[in-house]
Design a protein around this motif. Structure first.
Motif, mmCIF file in Angstrom:
data_model
loop_
_atom_site.group_PDB
_atom_site.id
_atom_site.type_symbol
_atom_site.label_atom_id
_atom_site.label_comp_id
_atom_site.label_asym_id
_atom_site.label_seq_id
_atom_site.Cartn_x
_atom_site.Cartn_y
_atom_site.Cartn_z
ATOM 1 N N TYR A 179 52.393 29.198 59.530
ATOM 2 C CA TYR A 179 53.184 29.873 58.945
ATOM 3 C C TYR A 179 54.005 30.921 59.542
ATOM 4 O O TYR A 179 55.240 31.345 59.776
ATOM 5 N N GLU A 219 60.038 25.661 37.021
ATOM 6 C CA GLU A 219 58.567 25.614 37.340
ATOM 7 C C GLU A 219 58.348 24.337 38.099
ATOM 8 O O GLU A 219 57.614 24.348 39.115
ATOM 9 N N LYS A 230 60.963 32.239 51.367
ATOM 10 C CA LYS A 230 60.132 32.944 52.211
ATOM 11 C C LYS A 230 60.421 32.695 53.735
ATOM 12 O O LYS A 230 60.264 33.631 54.573
ATOM 13 N N ASN A 275 60.285 23.299 40.516
ATOM 14 C CA ASN A 275 60.880 23.306 41.734
ATOM 15 C C ASN A 275 60.301 24.793 42.239
ATOM 16 O O ASN A 275 60.943 25.259 43.422
ATOM 17 N N ALA A 276 59.486 25.467 41.539
ATOM 18 C CA ALA A 276 59.205 26.977 41.910
ATOM 19 C C ALA A 276 58.636 26.994 43.539
ATOM 20 O O ALA A 276 58.895 28.031 44.085
ATOM 21 N N THR A 277 57.562 26.077 43.692
ATOM 22 C CA THR A 277 56.994 26.054 45.128
ATOM 23 C C THR A 277 58.025 25.899 46.092
ATOM 24 O O THR A 277 57.989 26.793 47.165
ATOM 25 N N ALA A 278 58.834 25.104 45.862
ATOM 26 C CA ALA A 278 59.734 24.734 46.903
ATOM 27 C C ALA A 278 60.852 26.078 47.042
ATOM 28 O O ALA A 278 61.197 26.439 48.256
ATOM 29 N N TYR A 279 61.056 26.727 45.903
ATOM 30 C CA TYR A 279 62.198 27.686 45.989
ATOM 31 C C TYR A 279 61.403 28.960 46.985
ATOM 32 O O TYR A 279 61.971 29.512 47.672
ATOM 33 N N TYR A 280 59.994 29.232 46.491
ATOM 34 C CA TYR A 280 59.260 30.238 47.122
ATOM 35 C C TYR A 280 58.965 30.017 48.507
ATOM 36 O O TYR A 280 59.544 30.858 49.258
ATOM 37 N N ARG A 281 58.845 28.729 48.990
ATOM 38 C CA ARG A 281 58.712 28.367 50.527
ATOM 39 C C ARG A 281 60.179 28.623 51.250
ATOM 40 O O ARG A 281 60.021 29.186 52.188
ATOM 41 N N PHE A 339 57.773 20.728 54.674
ATOM 42 C CA PHE A 339 57.160 21.184 53.533
ATOM 43 C C PHE A 339 57.701 20.760 52.290
ATOM 44 O O PHE A 339 56.902 20.589 51.336
ATOM 45 N N ASP A 340 59.030 20.405 52.247
ATOM 46 C CA ASP A 340 59.416 19.859 50.882
ATOM 47 C C ASP A 340 59.630 18.571 51.202
ATOM 48 O O ASP A 340 60.294 17.809 50.350
#
Length: 179
Positions: free
Chosen positions: A123, A34, A45, A36-42, A142-143
């Motif tokens: 984006y 959880e 994507k 790192n979830a945002t980083a994984y998604y970005r 972003f990260d």
């Protein structure tokens, strides 16, 4: 499970959670994902266009992380290690999709709405970059990863990372200037 003694130094929250997850704490593993979830998604994507492919890549990554977490020797490198796994999974899916042409996938243009939000424009502009430029750009902007960290994650020289981020920035400027 291997036992690691980190009593000689103070662990930050992420390292502590990684340590607990590595030693079988399921709640810690969930928290780690959880976190790192945002980083994984970005990142996913940025490489893959289909939402289903993004979800598949992240799911495969989580399974690999769960099964291989015990092999991670340096717990403060968890994010770098897990992002490398994610990029490899994204590349597998991307390469598999290059060989497939899906004729059933017809997009209904009426389902899209125009949003003047600058983030959407940025984006969309990033999504037009080549894959070689897109991944370092997402990781850098972003990260907030350094060139050195991006170099480790992508297995490309640090100078190449710098030049790709620079070229991406120039391309994005031209793309966004047109709008």
């Amino acid at each position: 499970m291997k036992t690691i003694n980190y009593s000689d130094r103070r662990l930050n929250n992420s390292e502590h959670i990684t340590f607990l997850a590595q030693n079988g704490e399921e709640d810690a593993f969930t928290s780690l994902i959880e976190l790192n979830a945002t980083a994984y998604y970005r990142i996913a994507k940025g490489v893959l266009s289909s939402e289903e492919d993004v979800k598949d890549a992240i799911q495969n990554t989580i399974i690999i992380i769960y099964n291989k977490l015990y092999t991670l020797q340096n717990i403060n490198l968890f994010k770098t290690w897990s992002i490398r796994i994610l990029i490899n999974e994204c590349n597998k899916i991307y390469n598999a999709n290059k060989k497939v042409v899906n004729l059933e996938r017809v997009e209904d243009i009426s389902s899209y709405t125009i949003n003047s939000d600058d983030k959407i424009d940025l984006y969309n502009a990033i999504s037009t970059l080549s894959k070689d430029l897109r991944i370092p750009t997402i990781l850098f902007y972003f990260d907030d990863l350094s060139y050195k960290e991006i170099s480790k994650i992508t297995s490309i020289p640090e100078g190449t990372v710098k030049s790709r981020v620079f070229r991406a920035k120039e391309n994005l400027y031209e793309i966004l200037k047109e709008d």
